[in-house]
Design a protein around this motif. Structure first.
Motif, PDB file in Angstrom:
ATOM      1  N   THR A 242       0.838  -1.190   0.000  1.00 33.04           N
ATOM      2  CA  THR A 242       0.000   0.000   0.000  1.00 33.04           C
ATOM      3  C   THR A 242       0.878   1.246   0.000  1.00 33.04           C
ATOM      4  OG1 THR A 242      -0.130  -0.032   2.415  1.00 33.04           O
ATOM      5  CG2 THR A 242      -1.895  -1.118   1.200  1.00 33.04           C
ATOM      6  N   THR A 243       0.337   2.317  -0.564  1.00 30.54           N
ATOM      7  CA  THR A 243       1.098   3.561  -0.657  1.00 30.54           C
ATOM      8  C   THR A 243       0.205   4.762  -0.378  1.00 30.54           C
ATOM      9  OG1 THR A 243       0.664   4.032  -3.001  1.00 30.54           O
ATOM     10  CG2 THR A 243       2.490   2.543  -2.502  1.00 30.54           C
ATOM     11  N   HIS A 244       0.852   5.827   0.041  1.00 27.36           N
ATOM     12  CA  HIS A 244       0.228   7.147   0.057  1.00 27.36           C
ATOM     13  C   HIS A 244       0.283   7.743  -1.350  1.00 27.36           C
ATOM     14  CE1 HIS A 244       0.269   7.183   4.430  1.00 27.36           C
ATOM     15  NE2 HIS A 244       1.582   7.077   4.475  1.00 27.36           N
ATOM     16  N   GLY A 245      -0.651   8.649  -1.618  1.00 25.73           N
ATOM     17  CA  GLY A 245      -0.515   9.538  -2.759  1.00 25.73           C
ATOM     18  C   GLY A 245      -0.655   8.932  -4.132  1.00 25.73           C
ATOM     19  N   ASP A 246      -1.287   7.768  -4.265  1.00 23.50           N
ATOM     20  CA  ASP A 246      -1.408   7.146  -5.578  1.00 23.50           C
ATOM     21  C   ASP A 246      -2.294   7.981  -6.492  1.00 23.50           C
ATOM     22  OD1 ASP A 246      -0.980   4.428  -7.161  1.00 23.50           O
ATOM     23  OD2 ASP A 246      -3.055   5.059  -7.453  1.00 23.50           O
ATOM     24  N   PHE A 247      -1.761   8.364  -7.637  1.00 29.35           N
ATOM     25  CA  PHE A 247      -2.483   9.246  -8.554  1.00 29.35           C
ATOM     26  C   PHE A 247      -3.766   8.615  -9.068  1.00 29.35           C
ATOM     27  CE2 PHE A 247      -3.498  10.656 -12.843  1.00 29.35           C
ATOM     28  CZ  PHE A 247      -3.583  12.030 -12.679  1.00 29.35           C
ATOM     29  N   TRP A 248      -3.721   7.338  -9.425  1.00 28.14           N
ATOM     30  CA  TRP A 248      -4.897   6.709 -10.026  1.00 28.14           C
ATOM     31  C   TRP A 248      -5.991   6.451  -8.998  1.00 28.14           C
ATOM     32  CZ3 TRP A 248      -4.899   7.788 -14.775  1.00 28.14           C
ATOM     33  CH2 TRP A 248      -3.700   7.852 -15.497  1.00 28.14           C
ATOM     34  N   ASP A 249      -5.612   6.144  -7.761  1.00 23.67           N
ATOM     35  CA  ASP A 249      -6.609   6.064  -6.689  1.00 23.67           C
ATOM     36  C   ASP A 249      -7.329   7.398  -6.550  1.00 23.67           C
ATOM     37  OD1 ASP A 249      -5.742   3.502  -6.205  1.00 23.67           O
ATOM     38  OD2 ASP A 249      -5.145   3.848  -4.130  1.00 23.67           O
ATOM     39  N   TYR A 250      -6.551   8.465  -6.523  1.00 18.90           N
ATOM     40  CA  TYR A 250      -7.119   9.808  -6.349  1.00 18.90           C
ATOM     41  C   TYR A 250      -8.038  10.172  -7.514  1.00 18.90           C
ATOM     42  CZ  TYR A 250      -7.327  14.883  -5.820  1.00 18.90           C
ATOM     43  OH  TYR A 250      -7.760  16.198  -5.708  1.00 18.90           O
TER      44      TYR A 250
END
Length: 266
Positions: A242-250
């Motif tokens: 898992t990551t912070h700041g994922d562009f595609w999630d956003y």
């Protein structure tokens, strides 16, 4: 005129420049943004084929988000060149393109690729830069951090807008998603682990993706039609980490309930 430094260090941009100057009239070309790096002005090009209506199904190919992952950009350039050549003689392709829209953004991070860095010229990892925080624990550093721009996976300073590259891509995506009944994005990177993967959301949480049924149906369709060469693992990114700041999630989460159809960011 490009400097010798750019011509030698970024031949992918040179190829895009030539297509920009001599493109076929059936290919619509735009510049989403211009990135200023030292004395250079590096454009982010978008090439579009097919039906220009915002209401048709749309496929968007993206590459070069991480500057060290040149293969994504090179694969897209090869695919684009194949399509451009086929447009000269293939009537079946012309027929298909009457019903869909295809867009290519092959080089999102030209300054990073020129510098041979994962991040852009500001030291920001564009896939950790969106204003969305992971739920629960993330891998130390790898999951995104705000410690220093000189360390990999840097998210950028808290509270600042997204980097220019991401903002340009985000605005393009919002326009594409506004009216289309079906949108797929394929963001081409260099691979992860011992098997090639096709990831879909989410990266910020293990919670199920709202369009997981459609993602599974696409996977099954791929399996049936390409069973001999089906070496991809298709899964949520959170299965790996898992990551912070994922562009595609956003991009997916923004205006989730206002879109008219299905959106699969891969």
């Amino acid at each position: 005129m490009r400097s010798d430094h750019v011509l030698k260090g970024l031949p992918e941009l040179y190829q895009l420049d030539r297509w920009f100057e001599h493109h076929d009239e059936r290919c619509r070309v735009s510049v989403l943004s211009e990135i200023h790096y030292k004395q250079e002005v590096l454009p982010i090009y978008c090439f579009e084929l097919g039906n220009p209506s915002p209401r048709v199904p749309t496929v968007i190919f993206v590459g070069g988000v991480h500057g060290v992952e040149r293969i994504g950009t090179q694969v897209l350039l090869a695919f684009m060149d194949s399509l451009f050549q086929r447009m000269q003689w293939d009537d079946t392709l012309d027929h298909l393109l009457k019903d869909i829209r295809v867009a290519f953004i092959p080089l999102v991070n030209p300054s990073g690729m020129l510098r041979r860095r994962r991040s852009n010229a500001q030291g920001v990892d564009l896939m950790r830069n969106a204003p969305i925080d992971a739920k629960g624990k993330v891998s130390l550093m790898l999951g995104g951090h705000r410690v220093s721009r000189y360390l990999p996976w840097y998210r950028g300073k808290r509270g600042l807008p997204m980097q220019d590259e991401n903002q340009a891509l985000y605005e393009f995506m919002q326009t594409a998603l506004k009216e289309s009944p079906f949108v797929i994005t394929l963001d081409c990177h260099s691979g992860f682990g011992h098997h090639d993967r096709i990831w879909f959301p989410y990266a910020y949480t293990p919670d199920p993706f709202e369009h997981i049924g459609e993602a599974y149906a696409l996977h099954q369709l791929f399996q049936r039609n390409h069973s001999t060469y089906s070496f991809y693992i298709m899964e949520p990114q959170s299965t790996s980490y898992t990551t912070h700041g994922d562009f595609w999630d956003y991009t997916f989460k923004t205006g989730l309930h206002e879109r008219p159809g299905v959106y699969l960011p891969l």
